[in-house]
Design an enzyme around this catalytic site. Structure first.
Site, PDB file in Angstrom:
ATOM      1  CE  LYS A 108      -4.152  -1.939   2.141  1.00  0.00           C
ATOM      2  NZ  LYS A 108      -5.133  -1.815   3.256  1.00  0.00           N
ATOM      3  CE  LYS A 189     -11.012  -8.727  -3.352  1.00  0.00           C
ATOM      4  NZ  LYS A 189     -10.710  -9.164  -1.962  1.00  0.00           N
ATOM      5  CE  LYS A 192     -15.471  -1.305   3.076  1.00  0.00           C
ATOM      6  NZ  LYS A 192     -14.758  -2.611   3.047  1.00  0.00           N
TER       7      LYS A 192
END
Length: 322
Positions: A108, A189, A192
């Site tokens: 990340k 996928k 959110k």
């Protein structure tokens, strides 16, 4: 035996969250299990404070609306004082090397202009989440297993160095969940935090919008209704969603429909019906701030009480506090 699970309000809860985790928590959870909204974890990357507050309340409402008992839920930041104290103790138990080698931190932080220190230290906060509540089991996917292993290491190290306080948790693999892919791009996928919501069905979406999103789902030009995930990922995604909603195998479902349009229509209807009670109850809770505040306040009180003895013992043995 306490089992602890969490969901981060990085965006609106979607169909994949519901079919893959939230519904299972509500239907298969045990009386001692705990579920929380991990809003502090959402602060490790750039975020909007007002939006985070709204998303946290919305997600709490969704968890309760899905059927999870109110006495099993809480919001992480409502324990900020307790978690802050325990996180500091655990950070002083953790080595720099342990924190820096976390795979998610490496992934990340790549390409980010400013890497927040919290992105490195949040696995220690996650350890505090687990250890404060005395959780013995933490269901996680492969991407979080390393963090639970850190929690195990820190619990053992503290217990051996200062005295027995913490339950040493175990990572457990949750039951196989529905694989819900983005309707517009089945190579990824459902997320959110997606920038394009066309392929994501959110739990609070209006039924008409759910219908439109699913009926516009990306399929292919083969025009053959077969369950072949590698060759026909878009169609397979629809069949897997319908399978999760109807408890019927995707291959069996493929034999029941003659066209992509029929599959889309059946999937849209099934999803609307699965989400309908959750959506309606969540909107009721969001429209009744006093009731949602009551649930949240009581959840915070119970969570703080559960961890009070462990925190006070850890502080005493570490030589701090009164």
């Amino acid at each position: 035996m306490t089992r602890l699970s969490a969901i981060t309000p990085s965006g609106h809860a979607h169909l994949g969250n519901h079919l893959g985790a939230i519904r299972r928590w509500a239907t298969q959870g045990r009386p001692g299990d705990l579920y929380f909204v991990s809003d502090l974890h959402a602060m490790t990357v750039s975020y909007n404070p007002a939006r985070l507050r709204v998303l946290s309340r919305e997600l709490l409402a969704v968890l309760v609306a899905a059927g999870i008992e109110p006495d099993q839920v809480f919001v992480q930041s409502d324990l900020a004082r307790e978690l802050g104290a325990l996180s500091w103790i655990l950070e002083c138990t953790c080595s720099y090397g342990e924190a820096a080698r976390m795979t998610q931190f490496k992934q990340k932080s790549e390409g980010q202009g400013m890497v927040r220190l919290g992105l490195m230290t949040y696995p220690v906060l996650m350890a505090a989440d687990i250890l404060l509540q005395g959780a013995a089991e933490v269901p996680v996917g492969d991407d979080q297993a390393q963090h639970v292993e850190l929690a195990r290491s820190l619990a053992r190290r503290f217990n051996q160095t200062y005295g027995e306080v913490f339950t040493v948790p175990s990572a457990v693999m949750p039951p196989t969940a529905a694989r819900v892919r983005d309707l517009a791009d089945p190579a990824r996928k459902m997320s959110k935090s997606t920038q394009d919501s066309a392929g994501t069905v959110f739990i609070l979406d209006d039924p008409d919008l759910v219908q439109r999103k699913i009926k516009r789902a990306n399929t292919d030009s083969l025009n053959r209704v077969e369950y072949r995930p590698d060759e026909q990922p878009g169609l397979a995604n629809l069949l897997e969603i319908l399978s999760a909603c109807t408890d019927t195998r995707p291959k069996d479902l493929a034999e029941q429909y003659a066209s992509y349009g029929a599959v889309k229509a059946a999937t849209a209807d099934a999803v609307v019906e699965v989400l309908r009670p959750v959506r309606e109850r969540a909107l009721e809770l969001l429209a009744d701030p006093a009731e949602l505040d009551r649930i949240r306040k009581e959840g915070a009180h119970r969570a703080a009480e559960r961890g009070a003895h462990r925190l006070s013992s850890a502080m005493r043995l570490a030589g701090i506090g009164s």
